[in-house]
Design a protein around this motif. Structure first.
Motif, PDB file in Angstrom:
ATOM      1  N   ILE A   1      51.474 -58.969  70.515  1.00  0.00           N
ATOM      2  CA  ILE A   1      50.278 -59.799  70.683  1.00  0.00           C
ATOM      3  C   ILE A   1      50.638 -61.004  71.546  1.00  0.00           C
ATOM      4  N   ILE A   2      49.861 -61.213  72.591  1.00  0.00           N
ATOM      5  CA  ILE A   2      50.119 -62.329  73.510  1.00  0.00           C
ATOM      6  C   ILE A   2      50.075 -63.652  72.749  1.00  0.00           C
ATOM      7  N   ASN A   3      51.078 -64.490  72.989  1.00  0.00           N
ATOM      8  CA  ASN A   3      51.212 -65.841  72.430  1.00  0.00           C
ATOM      9  C   ASN A   3      51.659 -65.865  70.972  1.00  0.00           C
ATOM     10  N   ALA A   4      51.935 -64.734  70.373  1.00  0.00           N
ATOM     11  CA  ALA A   4      52.505 -64.768  69.022  1.00  0.00           C
ATOM     12  C   ALA A   4      53.860 -65.455  69.078  1.00  0.00           C
ATOM     13  N   SER A   5      54.118 -66.310  68.084  1.00  0.00           N
ATOM     14  CA  SER A   5      55.349 -67.104  68.104  1.00  0.00           C
ATOM     15  C   SER A   5      55.658 -67.569  66.691  1.00  0.00           C
ATOM     16  N   ALA A   6      56.715 -68.348  66.559  1.00  0.00           N
ATOM     17  CA  ALA A   6      57.067 -68.900  65.252  1.00  0.00           C
ATOM     18  C   ALA A   6      55.988 -69.828  64.717  1.00  0.00           C
ATOM     19  N   VAL A   7      55.158 -70.377  65.593  1.00  0.00           N
ATOM     20  CA  VAL A   7      54.018 -71.211  65.191  1.00  0.00           C
ATOM     21  C   VAL A   7      52.752 -70.366  65.107  1.00  0.00           C
ATOM     22  N   ASN A   8      52.529 -69.536  66.111  1.00  0.00           N
ATOM     23  CA  ASN A   8      51.340 -68.677  66.149  1.00  0.00           C
ATOM     24  C   ASN A   8      51.656 -67.341  65.459  1.00  0.00           C
ATOM     25  N   THR A   9      51.763 -67.375  64.157  1.00  0.00           N
ATOM     26  CA  THR A   9      52.114 -66.188  63.391  1.00  0.00           C
ATOM     27  C   THR A   9      50.867 -65.382  63.040  1.00  0.00           C
ATOM     28  N   ILE A  10      51.099 -64.122  62.653  1.00  0.00           N
ATOM     29  CA  ILE A  10      50.019 -63.220  62.260  1.00  0.00           C
ATOM     30  C   ILE A  10      50.347 -62.699  60.869  1.00  0.00           C
ATOM     31  N   THR A  11      49.427 -62.891  59.938  1.00  0.00           N
ATOM     32  CA  THR A  11      49.673 -62.522  58.543  1.00  0.00           C
ATOM     33  C   THR A  11      48.560 -61.611  58.043  1.00  0.00           C
ATOM     34  N   PHE A  12      48.939 -60.528  57.413  1.00  0.00           N
ATOM     35  CA  PHE A  12      48.008 -59.655  56.704  1.00  0.00           C
ATOM     36  C   PHE A  12      48.323 -59.754  55.214  1.00  0.00           C
ATOM     37  N   ASN A  13      47.436 -60.358  54.456  1.00  0.00           N
ATOM     38  CA  ASN A  13      47.565 -60.402  53.004  1.00  0.00           C
ATOM     39  C   ASN A  13      46.779 -59.234  52.417  1.00  0.00           C
ATOM     40  N   GLY A  14      47.498 -58.249  51.892  1.00  0.00           N
ATOM     41  CA  GLY A  14      46.870 -56.995  51.520  1.00  0.00           C
ATOM     42  C   GLY A  14      46.169 -56.987  50.184  1.00  0.00           C
ATOM     43  N   ASN A  15      46.518 -57.936  49.296  1.00  0.00           N
ATOM     44  CA  ASN A  15      45.880 -58.001  47.975  1.00  0.00           C
ATOM     45  C   ASN A  15      45.924 -56.666  47.233  1.00  0.00           C
ATOM     46  N   GLY A  16      47.005 -55.913  47.434  1.00  0.00           N
ATOM     47  CA  GLY A  16      47.188 -54.664  46.716  1.00  0.00           C
ATOM     48  C   GLY A  16      46.332 -53.521  47.185  1.00  0.00           C
ATOM     49  N   ARG A  17      45.646 -53.681  48.313  1.00  0.00           N
ATOM     50  CA  ARG A  17      44.775 -52.613  48.825  1.00  0.00           C
ATOM     51  C   ARG A  17      45.610 -51.520  49.492  1.00  0.00           C
TER      52      ARG A  17
END
Length: 304
Positions: A44-60
């Motif tokens: 993903i363009i611009n993803a970085s240590a600051v611009n992180t991407i998180t998926f919280n699945g909540n057990g799904r």
């Protein structure tokens, strides 16, 4: 794609195709799913240590019927700075199923507190099934390549498959500084964790056992293969190799160093591991086994 929420993981990922400008968090609705898809996260363009991407699945649950050409339920295809938390990944096919595929220089990602259930995949061909794979191929778990670095696999439960975790780099680009910690790896057909061409990888605090598997082959808890340096295998528990196995004559290895010559000054360290209850009735049992592997240091391991 419907209402105010993304309806699929694919739609959420497509929304990032043009890049991101800050940290992004996707919270999966705790009443949603199962999601019938195979998920691919690219770079993903611009993803970085600051611009992180998180998926919280909540057990799904993400579930699918994989085929030979596309075996992974979740693929990190060059993705960086992605966290996958508390998801269930379930293969519904008897032949094929990779839980997570790390490839194409995927870096600084984390897979945390997920359940990868491959118990439906009963094939006894190695490349058909694995919990987590770092490989340069979509169909072979043993293909070396510049697969990924600085990735963390922590707190997960992996059930079934031929092997739980198998991670490769290559001679030019060894897989660097990955962490595999505090996971439960159970009821695999053959191997808990296998590494080749890994530098600085930490295997720590994992619980590795095969108490509930009926059809089995030779058991290997942890195998450190070719060209691994500064690998730390610390405080793992390896046990119950043949508890309910139909065949009680199989060989079992606890921690197996297999053709892994480390360089001087970058020794592989095997420490504080507990190996017990190897329970094949007539098979050969090896707690710590070293073959053609120089520069290995053993400290404070317990073999019962």
């Amino acid at each position: 794609t419907g209402g105010s929420n993304f309806q699929t993981f694919a739609a959420a990922i497509a929304a990032m195709n043009c890049g991101i400008q800050g940290a992004v968090v996707f919270n999966v609705n705790a009443a949603s799913g199962p999601y019938n898809e195979q998920v691919v996260i690219p770079q993903i363009i611009n993803a970085s240590a600051v611009n992180t991407i998180t998926f919280n699945g909540n057990g799904r649950t993400i579930q699918a019927v994989p085929v030979s050409a596309t075996r992974a339920l979740l693929k990190l295809d060059g993705a960086d700075y992605v966290s996958i938390n508390n998801l269930r990944l379930v293969s519904q096919d008897a032949t094929y199923g990779w839980g997570v595929h790390i490839t194409n220089i995927a870096e600084n990602n984390s897979i945390n507190n997920c359940t990868i259930d491959l118990s439906a995949t009963t094939s006894t061909t190695q490349s058909n099934s694995a919990g987590i794979v770092a490989s340069d191929s979509t169909t072979s778990v043993t293909t070396t390549g510049n697969t990924g670095h600085n990735n963390t696999i922590s707190g997960n439960t992996i059930i079934g498959a031929y092997q739980s975790i198998i991670m490769h780099g290559n001679s030019a680009n060894p897989s660097m500084n990955n962490i595999v910690s505090n996971n439960t790896l159970r009821d695999f057909y053959a191997t808990g964790v296998e590494l080749t061409y890994n530098n600085g990888t930490i295997l720590s605090g994992n619980n590795i056992e095969r108490a509930g598997r009926n059809a089995v082959t030779t058991f290997t808890g942890i195998e450190i293969g070719a060209a691994c340096n500064s690998v730390s295998v610390n405080a793992n528990r390896i046990h119950d190799t043949h508890t309910t196995a139909a065949t009680q004559s199989g060989t079992a290895y606890g921690i197996y160093l297999n053709g892994s010559d480390a360089d001087g000054g970058t020794e592989n360290i095997i420490s504080n591991n507990l190996i017990y209850n190897f329970n094949s009735l007539t098979g050969t049992q090896y707690g710590l086994y070293k073959s053609s592997s120089n520069n290995v240091w053993y400290y404070y391991n317990t073999v019962i």
